[in-house]
Scaffold this motif. Structure first.
Motif, PDB file in Angstrom:
ATOM      1  N   ALA A  51      11.576  -9.572  20.063  1.00 12.74           N
ATOM      2  CA  ALA A  51      10.703 -10.639  20.537  1.00 12.74           C
ATOM      3  C   ALA A  51      11.526 -11.860  20.919  1.00 12.74           C
ATOM      4  O   ALA A  51      12.534 -12.161  20.288  1.00 12.74           O
ATOM      5  N   THR A  77       6.525 -15.849  26.094  1.00  6.86           N
ATOM      6  CA  THR A  77       7.038 -14.947  25.072  1.00  6.86           C
ATOM      7  C   THR A  77       7.190 -13.553  25.668  1.00  6.86           C
ATOM      8  O   THR A  77       6.534 -13.201  26.652  1.00  6.86           O
ATOM      9  N   TYR A 109       8.031  -9.276  24.348  1.00  4.84           N
ATOM     10  CA  TYR A 109       8.108  -8.371  23.219  1.00  4.84           C
ATOM     11  C   TYR A 109       8.612  -6.999  23.642  1.00  4.84           C
ATOM     12  O   TYR A 109       8.353  -6.544  24.761  1.00  4.84           O
ATOM     13  N   LYS A 132       4.713  -4.682  20.456  1.00  3.83           N
ATOM     14  CA  LYS A 132       3.689  -5.407  21.214  1.00  3.83           C
ATOM     15  C   LYS A 132       2.308  -5.156  20.608  1.00  3.83           C
ATOM     16  O   LYS A 132       1.933  -4.021  20.312  1.00  3.83           O
ATOM     17  N   THR A 159       4.019 -11.234  16.439  1.00  2.00           N
ATOM     18  CA  THR A 159       3.855 -12.461  17.213  1.00  2.00           C
ATOM     19  C   THR A 159       4.987 -13.418  16.891  1.00  2.00           C
ATOM     20  O   THR A 159       5.209 -13.745  15.721  1.00  2.00           O
ATOM     21  N   LEU A 211       8.201 -15.044  12.922  1.00  2.00           N
ATOM     22  CA  LEU A 211       7.803 -13.737  13.411  1.00  2.00           C
ATOM     23  C   LEU A 211       6.723 -13.212  12.475  1.00  2.00           C
ATOM     24  O   LEU A 211       7.013 -12.854  11.327  1.00  2.00           O
TER      25      LEU A 211
END
Length: 118
Positions: A49, A58, A60, A65, A69, A81
């Motif tokens: 990420a 952002t 990923y 995914k 986040t 994270l």
């Protein structure tokens, strides 16, 4: 030299959640793109990420995914994270990285272990 210190790793069961934190020493933290990588035993370190300095964008890896986040708080010089619905294959050492742009990271933390039990 930016110093990065990760925390928040640990042991969790499949389906559980953890939130990793990465605290940066640099006062100009807000100027850096940040990212998380991970390395499982016997495997190469891989990107999972990334986030731009402005928090505007952002990115990923496909493997995380929808479950992970990345976010940042520039006032606290910290990137996070959030990891949800963890799977045994998420077991790895997780590293925080910083750089002048996304994909160009030259500062690394020492890593924090995440273990997901089945």
């Amino acid at each position: 030299q930016v110093q990065l210190v990760e925390s928040g790793g640990g042991l969790v069961q499949t389906g559980g959640s953890l939130r990793l934190s990465c605290a940066a020493s640099e006062r100009t933290f807000s100027n850096y793109a940040m990212a998380w990588f991970r390395q499982a035993p016997g495997k190469e370190r891989g990107f999972i990420a990334g986030i731009t300095w402005s928090d505007a964008w952002t990115i990923y890896a496909d493997s995380v995914k929808g479950r992970f986040t990345i976010s940042r708080d520039n006032a606290k010089n910290t990137v996070y994270l959030q990891m949800n619905n963890l799977k045994p294959e998420d077991t790895a050492v997780y590293y925080c990285a910083a750089g002048v742009s996304v994909g160009n990271y030259n500062h690394w933390g020492q890593g924090t272990q995440v273990t997901v039990s089945s």
